[in-house]
Design an enzyme around this catalytic site. Structure first.
Site, PDB file in Angstrom:
ATOM      1  N   LYS A 127      57.150  39.527   8.832  1.00 10.73           N
ATOM      2  CA  LYS A 127      55.616  38.009   8.720  1.00 10.73           C
ATOM      3  C   LYS A 127      55.157  38.785   9.282  1.00 10.73           C
ATOM      4  CE  LYS A 127      54.492  33.949  11.097  1.00 10.73           C
ATOM      5  NZ  LYS A 127      54.451  32.861  12.670  1.00 10.73           N
ATOM      6  N   ASP A 136      47.728  33.005  13.476  1.00 10.12           N
ATOM      7  CA  ASP A 136      48.057  31.307  12.931  1.00 10.12           C
ATOM      8  C   ASP A 136      47.203  30.598  13.776  1.00 10.12           C
ATOM      9  OD1 ASP A 136      49.419  29.263  12.777  1.00 10.12           O
ATOM     10  OD2 ASP A 136      51.797  29.908  13.657  1.00 10.12           O
ATOM     11  N   LYS A 142      46.703  24.692  16.274  1.00 11.31           N
ATOM     12  CA  LYS A 142      46.889  24.371  17.521  1.00 11.31           C
ATOM     13  C   LYS A 142      46.544  24.531  18.998  1.00 11.31           C
ATOM     14  CE  LYS A 142      50.296  28.715  16.894  1.00 11.31           C
ATOM     15  NZ  LYS A 142      51.408  28.483  17.230  1.00 11.31           N
ATOM     16  N   ASP A 167      50.631  37.240  15.804  1.00 13.20           N
ATOM     17  CA  ASP A 167      51.494  36.813  14.617  1.00 13.20           C
ATOM     18  C   ASP A 167      51.669  37.596  13.674  1.00 13.20           C
ATOM     19  OD1 ASP A 167      53.216  34.461  14.133  1.00 13.20           O
ATOM     20  OD2 ASP A 167      52.165  33.539  13.771  1.00 13.20           O
ATOM     21  N   ASP A 181      51.808  24.338  10.788  1.00 12.73           N
ATOM     22  CA  ASP A 181      51.991  25.271  11.964  1.00 12.73           C
ATOM     23  C   ASP A 181      53.708  26.127  12.126  1.00 12.73           C
ATOM     24  OD1 ASP A 181      51.784  26.972  13.492  1.00 12.73           O
ATOM     25  OD2 ASP A 181      51.846  25.769  15.721  1.00 12.73           O
ATOM     26  N   GLU A 205      54.486  28.153   9.427  1.00 17.18           N
ATOM     27  CA  GLU A 205      54.444  29.020   7.755  1.00 17.18           C
ATOM     28  C   GLU A 205      54.813  30.420   7.809  1.00 17.18           C
ATOM     29  OE1 GLU A 205      52.350  29.134  11.260  1.00 17.18           O
ATOM     30  OE2 GLU A 205      52.863  31.310  11.710  1.00 17.18           O
ATOM     31  N   ARG A 207      57.886  31.075   8.352  1.00 13.76           N
ATOM     32  CA  ARG A 207      59.526  29.827   7.312  1.00 13.76           C
ATOM     33  C   ARG A 207      59.172  30.396   5.885  1.00 13.76           C
ATOM     34  NH1 ARG A 207      60.839  25.567  10.720  1.00 13.76           N
ATOM     35  NH2 ARG A 207      60.126  26.414  12.656  1.00 13.76           N
TER      36      ARG A 207
HETATM   37  N1  BES Z   1      53.875  32.091  14.799  1.00 14.18           N
HETATM   38  C1  BES Z   1      54.241  30.471  15.485  1.00 14.18           C
HETATM   39  C2  BES Z   1      55.204  30.891  16.331  1.00 14.18           C
HETATM   40  C3  BES Z   1      55.447  31.014  17.828  1.00 14.18           C
HETATM   41  C4  BES Z   1      54.369  30.868  18.796  1.00 14.18           C
HETATM   42  C5  BES Z   1      54.889  32.052  18.007  1.00 14.18           C
HETATM   43  C6  BES Z   1      54.561  30.624  19.944  1.00 14.18           C
HETATM   44  C7  BES Z   1      55.525  33.011  19.499  1.00 14.18           C
HETATM   45  C8  BES Z   1      54.703  31.850  20.259  1.00 14.18           C
HETATM   46  C9  BES Z   1      54.531  29.825  14.497  1.00 14.18           C
HETATM   47  O1  BES Z   1      54.371  29.872  13.388  1.00 14.18           O
HETATM   48  C10 BES Z   1      54.755  28.192  15.291  1.00 14.18           C
HETATM   49  O2  BES Z   1      53.651  28.272  14.901  1.00 14.18           O
HETATM   50  N2  BES Z   1      55.768  27.683  15.880  1.00 14.18           N
HETATM   51  C11 BES Z   1      55.939  26.649  15.640  1.00 14.18           C
HETATM   52  C12 BES Z   1      56.987  25.461  15.215  1.00 14.18           C
HETATM   53  C13 BES Z   1      56.993  24.232  15.015  1.00 14.18           C
HETATM   54  C14 BES Z   1      55.794  23.710  14.904  1.00 14.18           C
HETATM   55  C15 BES Z   1      58.162  23.497  14.477  1.00 14.18           C
HETATM   56  C16 BES Z   1      56.368  26.593  17.489  1.00 14.18           C
HETATM   57  O3  BES Z   1      57.183  27.201  18.194  1.00 14.18           O
HETATM   58  O4  BES Z   1      55.654  25.567  17.947  1.00 14.18           O
HETATM   59 ZN    ZN Z   2      52.772  31.619  12.906  1.00 17.13          ZN
HETATM   60 ZN    ZN Z   3      52.221  28.414  13.174  1.00 12.10          ZN
END
Ligand code: BES
Ligand code: ZN
Ligand code: ZN
Length: 472
Positions: free
Chosen positions: A239, A244, A251, A262, A321, A323, A325
């Site tokens: 990824k 992000d 966020k 990210d 967010d 994104e 996946r």
């Molecule tokens: N990059 C983040 C995941 C992440 C967040 C990894 C904090 C490590 C620390 C990812 O793109 C994301 O924002 N995921 C969301 C998914 C949710 C919107 C379903 C998350 O994990 O909050």
């Molecule tokens: Zn992310």
């Molecule tokens: Zn995200």
């Protein structure tokens, strides 16, 4: 980058100081043989050979010097077990000892070379540390055969750390492309970069996530192919979200703070591909990095939009967010089209994986039990542990959409890393063995040899697995 090759030398009897390795079991015996002055110092510092301790001792003149010993001072260092060092046993010494050459006494450095090397790597692109010592060089005799491997692992780990630590302004999709390009030139690999209209047409989810940053940090898919066509095909995917912001489902400031990292999955994938090519593993390698910034402008992907993926599945965006996946979905589809026997992907995919396992333990999802077990064992052997989580099919219904084939983000926060993995699985062909690592790529606090900041987590485990599987 640190020149790791200079930090270990073959022992030809050159002058060096001694690092006496002790553990709590042989400490008393060692102490008994020391002259009074040394015993007094050891007592005064309360040194007991505990694993994280070391002490610099003066030469007393009474201890017997052996050939090639530089007799101004010696070091005593505690470890868990002097008969079996682990990768981090010597990490507390790196960068802390006065500049010079050192020779171990009382232990083999074989399994600790990596930690010796990596502990001397500092991310100093934006600030030169004031307390940094000069180079500590380890002299080795019997461990020479392990040296190249340890250097390569240290280089790969340092690459991940440096890439992750670099701010998004200096580590955008163009920089990821540069890094993969240099690697492809060095190893005579083919590089293909897809961008613009072609990206929109063939990789709609990668384009959809990256399009808001089109002007400054244009999205792209990086693909590197290497190795003989008749070798077993493996795909490695990372990824590469270079920042992000969350997109329109933005966020919070706290949640966004670390999001330069990210692209940590991409850094892992690139470093693993580098290891594969440097060791000339007999595989046909396909490295894929969807490189995008998840940003906002008038052209940004919106909640409620529906994307038609490369695979043809329609995806209703419930959260911009989620994104990672999306970009991985299209990359997994392309990887699957080549029918590889193994796909590995690395991603900083969910906060939920961190809630479940904390920062140090990557979540591993795998379709093949034997592969999962072997990876788990490789992680333990390398002291780079990974923990398997289930691809629990009954939670697939959480991704149902009333107007598209699926949504990208399930409502609520239950099992967030599992629904993310299940989303990815929709894009993996049933007959392909697939492993997904949801990794943090970051140390929130420093440990010996592991400063706060970017980190490779699951890299050495995966590398050991691939080496074991494919080395003839
Ligand atoms: N990059 C983040 C995941 C992440 C967040 C990894 C904090 C490590 C620390 C990812 O793109 C994301 O924002 N995921 C969301 C998914 C949710 C919107 C379903 C998350 O994990 O909050
Ligand atoms: Zn992310
Ligand atoms: Zn995200």
């Amino acid at each position: 980058m640190t020149d790791f090759n200079t930090l270990i030398e073959a022992d030809k009897g050159q002058d060096a100081r001694t690092v006496q390795i002790l553990d709590v079991h042989n400490f008393e015996d060692w102490l008994k043989d020391q002259p009074d002055t040394i015993r007094e110092i050891v007592k005064a510092y309360k040194f007991k050979a505990n694993p994280k301790s070391f002490l610099i001792l003066p030469e007393t003149g009474t201890s017997k010097k052996v050939d090639g010993e530089q007799g101004d001072f010696r070091v005593v260092a505690g470890v868990v077990n002097h008969k079996q060092l682990d990768p981090w046993s010597l990490a507390k010494l790196g960068g802390k000892l006065p500049e010079g050459k050192y020779r171990l006494s009382g232990a083999s450095a074989k399994d600790a070379l990596f930690g010796w090397l990596i502990s001397q790597h500092v991310f100093d692109r934006y600030k030169k540390p004031t307390d940094q010592q000069g180079e500590s060089i380890l002299l080795v005799k019997d461990e020479i055969a392990q040296l190249d491997e340890a250097v390569r692992q240290a280089q790969a780990t340092a690459l991940v750390r440096d890439m992750v630590n670099t701010p998004a302004a200096d580590m955008g999709p163009d920089k990821l492309e540069d890094i993969v390009d240099k690697l492809s030139v060095k190893h005579d690999a083919e590089l293909k970069v897809t961008r613009g209209d072609t990206l929109e047409e063939h990789f709609p989810m990668i384009y959809g996530v990256g399009k808001a940053a089109m002007r400054q940090h244009a999205p792209r898919l990086l693909e590197l192919k290497w190795g003989k066509a008749d070798h077993p095909k493996i795909a490695i995917i990372g990824k590469g979200v270079t920042f992000d912001s969350g997109g329109l489902s933005m966020k919070s400031p706290v949640g966004m703070m670390l999001m330069k990292k990210d692209m940590g999955g991409a850094a892992h994938a690139i470093a693993l591909a580098k290891l594969v090519m440097e060791a000339k593993l007999p595989v046909r390698l396909h490295l894929l990095v969807p490189a995008v910034e998840n940003s906002v402008d008038g052209h940004a992907l919106r909640p409620g939009d529906i994307l038609k993926s490369r695979k043809g599945l329609t995806v209703e965006i419930t959260n911009t967010d989620a994104e990672g996946r999306l970009v991985l979905g299209d990359a997994l589809t392309l990887a699957g089209e080549e029918e590889p026997e193994l796909i590995l992907d690395f991603a900083t995919l969910t906060g939920a994986a961190r809630v479940a396992l904390g920062p140090d333990l990557p979540a591993m999802f795998a379709t093949d039990d034997d592969v999962a077990e072997a990876l788990h064992q490789a992680g333990d052997a390398e002291d780079d542990p990974v923990w398997r989580m289930p691809l629990w099919k009954r939670y697939n219904s959480r991704l149902n959409s009333s107007i598209a084939d699926c949504i990208n983000s399930a409502s609520g926060s239950f099992a967030g890393c599992m629904t993310a993995a299940l989303f990815l699985q929709k894009f993996v062909p049933d007959n392909v063995s697939w492993v997904h690592f949801d990794t943090y790529a970051w140390h929130p606090a420093s440990k010996p040899g592991r400063p706060k900041g970017g980190e490779a987590l699951g890299l050495r485990a995966s590398w050991r697995y691939l080496k074991d599987r494919y080395t003839a």
